[in-house]
Design an enzyme around this catalytic site. Structure first.
Site, PDB file in Angstrom:
ATOM      1  CG  HIS A  82       7.056  10.473   7.121  1.00 24.97           C
ATOM      2  ND1 HIS A  82       7.370   9.538   6.158  1.00 24.97           N
ATOM      3  CD2 HIS A  82       6.198   9.871   7.970  1.00 24.97           C
ATOM      4  CE1 HIS A  82       6.723   8.415   6.420  1.00 24.97           C
ATOM      5  NE2 HIS A  82       6.001   8.594   7.515  1.00 24.97           N
ATOM      6  CG  ASP A 161      10.112   0.224   8.474  1.00 24.65           C
ATOM      7  OD1 ASP A 161       9.470   0.107   9.535  1.00 24.65           O
ATOM      8  OD2 ASP A 161       9.643   0.760   7.459  1.00 24.65           O
ATOM      9  NE  ARG A 168       4.620  -1.970  13.520  1.00 26.03           N
ATOM     10  CZ  ARG A 168       4.802  -0.718  13.089  1.00 26.03           C
ATOM     11  NH1 ARG A 168       5.823  -0.432  12.298  1.00 26.03           N
ATOM     12  NH2 ARG A 168       3.993   0.238  13.444  1.00 26.03           N
ATOM     13  CB  SER A 183       8.195   2.209  11.436  1.00 28.88           C
ATOM     14  OG  SER A 183       7.789   2.228  10.107  1.00 28.88           O
ATOM     15  CE  LYS A 187       9.203   4.173   6.909  1.00 29.10           C
ATOM     16  NZ  LYS A 187       8.091   3.266   6.944  1.00 29.10           N
TER      17      LYS A 187
HETATM   18  N1  URA Z   1       4.048   4.899   8.694  1.00 32.57           N
HETATM   19  C1  URA Z   1       5.226   4.228   8.741  1.00 32.57           C
HETATM   20  O1  URA Z   1       6.130   4.451   7.943  1.00 32.57           O
HETATM   21  N2  URA Z   1       5.390   3.302   9.705  1.00 32.57           N
HETATM   22  C2  URA Z   1       4.450   3.031  10.617  1.00 32.57           C
HETATM   23  O2  URA Z   1       4.670   2.193  11.457  1.00 32.57           O
HETATM   24  C3  URA Z   1       3.217   3.715  10.545  1.00 32.57           C
HETATM   25  C4  URA Z   1       3.059   4.666   9.570  1.00 32.57           C
END
Ligand code: URA
Length: 425
Positions: A82, A161, A168, A183, A187
Site C-alpha cells: 500500500h 472507513d 474527513r 484507515s 483496509k
Molecule cells: N490513504 C488512506 O487510505 N487513508 C487515509 O486516511 C490517508 C491515505
C-alpha cells in the site's frame, strides 16, 4: 452511551475505552451516529490524538464494519502493498507482477486517485477492457491460477472507513496519524494478506510533510499490522518530486512497461527492486538485488503483468499503444545547470488540471493526458534542452506553459535525490 459524551471526552483529552470506540464506529456505520457528530469527533481526535490502544481499537472496529476477505484457499504467503499516496506513483504496476514472478501470490486491492495524487485503478482502467470489479471467488481463483490480481475494493469492505474518509476529506481531518493509520490498516487487514509492505510517502506531494511524522505514521501502522499477525514493514519514500518520469494514467502504464523492459530510469528501477526485495523477504524468499533486476529486465515481470491484464479482460494491443493525446508540447530548459527541484504537489495539480486527475470524486478522467519528464532532480541541463513533454487534448495555453516552467527549478549546485529514506520494521 451518548455520542456527545464521547466527543466531549476526547475533546477534553481523555482516553476512550474499547467499548466506546466500538459503539461509535458501529453507530456511524449503521447511521445512528450522524455525520455532524462524527465530524466533531474527528476534529477532537485531530487536536487530542489517540493512544496506540485507541488507534488499534478504532482500526479493528473499522475492520469489523464490513466484509473481510479470506485468502486461505491460496497457498503460500500472500503479500500486499500500500502506498499512502503520491504523484506519478506507478510502483504497484511493476512491483506486483515482479514479486508474483517469483511465485509469491500477490492479492491486491487498490484505490482511485483524488486531487494531486493518482490511483492504481485509474491507471489500469486506461487499458481498454480491464475489469477492476471481481467477486471474491474470481479474485481468489485468479491469484490461485496466475499468482496475481489487482482489483478495486468491494463496497462491502470497511464500510466505516468509506464513510469516515469522505467525511474527513471535507472537514480538514485527513492529515492526522491515528486516523490515517487506522484507515490504511483497516483496509489492509480486511483484505486478508499475510504480509504487507507499506510505502509511506513524505514530502510536498504526500500527506506526511516531515520525516519525523512519516516515521510516527510508519511505526503506528507497522505495530497495528504485526499485532494482528500480519508481517508488516514500512518504507519511507521521498515524494518531494514525482516518481519516475510520467504523471498521467496511460503515460504511467507506458512507463511501467518501459521499466519492465529494462528501459526505465536507473533510479526508479533500483527503487522498485529494493521494494521487491523487502516484499519477497516478507514472504520468506531471500533474493539478491541482481536476481530481482534480472526478473525485471528479462521480461518475467512484464509477462506476469500481461497475464493479469488478459485475465481481467484487458486488451494487450491497447496496453502497448501510445497516448492518443491530441497535442504534445515540449518544455525546454531556460538556463544551464542542474534540476534542483520538481515539486510533486505542483506537478500533480498541473496534471490534474489537464484531466489526468480528479479535483472531486465525481470528476471523470482523461486517461491520455499528463507529463513525461526527461530530466529529474540531480540531472544536468543545457539551455534549450528538452526537460519534459506535456500531453493534452486541448492546446496548452501560454499561461499554463509559463506556470510549468516556473516550477522547474534549475540551479548551479547538484542536489542528490534519494528514493528510500528509511525502513521501519
Ligand atoms: N490513504 C488512506 O487510505 N487513508 C487515509 O486516511 C490517508 C491515505
Amino acid at each position: 452511551m451518548r455520542t456527545v459524551d464521547l466527543i466531549q471526552k476526547k475533546r477534553d483529552g481523555f482516553e476512550l475505552s474499547t467499548e466506546e470506540i466500538k459503539w461509535l464506529v458501529e453507530g456511524y456505520t449503521d447511521g445512528s451516529v450522524p455525520d455532524y457528530q462524527m465530524a466533531a469527533f474527528a476534529m477532537a481526535v485531530y487536536f487530542r490524538g489517540m493512544t496506540m490502544r485507541e488507534t488499534r481499537d478504532l482500526t479493528m472496529s473499522m475492520v469489523a464494519s464490513g466484509e473481510q476477505i479470506d485468502l486461505s484457499a491460496i497457498s503460500g504467503i500472500k503479500t500486499d502493498k500500500h502506498s499512502t499516496g503520491g504523484v506519478g506513483d506507478k510502483v504497484t504496476l511493476i512491483l506486483a507482477p515482479l514479486v508474483a514472478s517469483f511465485g509469491v501470490p500477490v492479492a491486491k486491492m487498490s484505490g482511485r486517485g483524488l486531487g494531486h495524487t493518482g490511483g492504481t485503478l485509474d491507471k489500469l482502467e486506461s487499458v481498454k477492457g480491464y475489469q477492476i470489479e471481481r467477486t471474491q471467488e474470481e479474485f481468489i481463483k485468479q491469484v490461485q491460477d496466475i499468482g496475481l490480481s489487482v482489483i478495486g475494493q468491494s463496497d462491502n469492505m470497511v464500510k466505516a472507513d468509506k464513510l469516515l474518509y469522505a467525511l474527513r476529506d471535507v472537514t480538514a481531518t485527513v492529515d492526522i496519524i491515528p486516523l490515517i493509520a487506522s484507515s490504511v490498516m483497516s483496509k489492509k487487514i480486511a483484505a486478508g494478506a499475510d504480509s504487507i509492505l507499506l510505502d509511506v510517502t513524505v514530502g510536498d506531494g504526500a500527506f506526511m510533510k516531515t520525516l519525523e511524522d512519516a516515521e510516527k505514521l510508519s511505526e503506528t501502522m507497522v505495530a497495528l499490522g504485526n499485532e494482528v499477525g500480519r508481517k508488516t514493514v514500512a518504507v519511507i519514500t521521498n515524494m518531494s518530486q514525482p516518481v519516475g518520469r510520467a504523471i498521467g494514467n496511460r503515460l504511467e502504464v507506458l512507463e511501467a512497461i518501459e521499466i519492465m523492459k529494462g528501459q526505465g530510469r536507473e533510479d526508479v528501477t533500483h527503487f522498485i527492486c529494493e521494494l521487491a526485495q523487502i516484499m519477497l523477504q516478507l514472504a520468506g524468499q531471500e533474493k539478491s538485488l541482481d536476481d530481482i533486476r534480472d526478473a525485471l529486465v528479462n521480461g518475467k515481470a512484464l509477462q506476469k503483468f500481461e497475464e493479469m491484464i488478459i485475465a481481467q479482460g484487458g486488451d494487450l494491443v491497447d496496453l502497448h499503444r501510445p497516448s492518443s493525446a491530441a497535442f504534445v508540447t515540449e518544455v525546454k530548459a531556460e538556463a544551464d545547470g542542474y534540476i534542483t527541484a520538481l515539486p510533486a504537489l505542483e506537478f500533480g495539480l498541473f496534471a490534474m488540471r489537464l484531466g489526468a486527475g480528479r479535483a472531486v470524486k465525481t470528476d471523470s478522467l482523461d486517461y491520455e493526458t499528463g507529463i513525461v519528464f526527461d530530466k529529474k532532480v540531480g540531472d544536468s541541463v543545457k539551455t534549450g534542452e528538452k526537460i519534459a513533454t506535456i500531453y493534452t487534448n486541448e492546446i496548452l495555453s501560454d499561461k499554463m506553459l509559463t506556470e510549468f516552467q516556473k516550477n522547474v527549478k534549475i540551479g548551479n549546485e547538484r542536489v542528490e535525490s534519494q528514493e528510500i529514506l528509511k525502513i521501519i520494521s
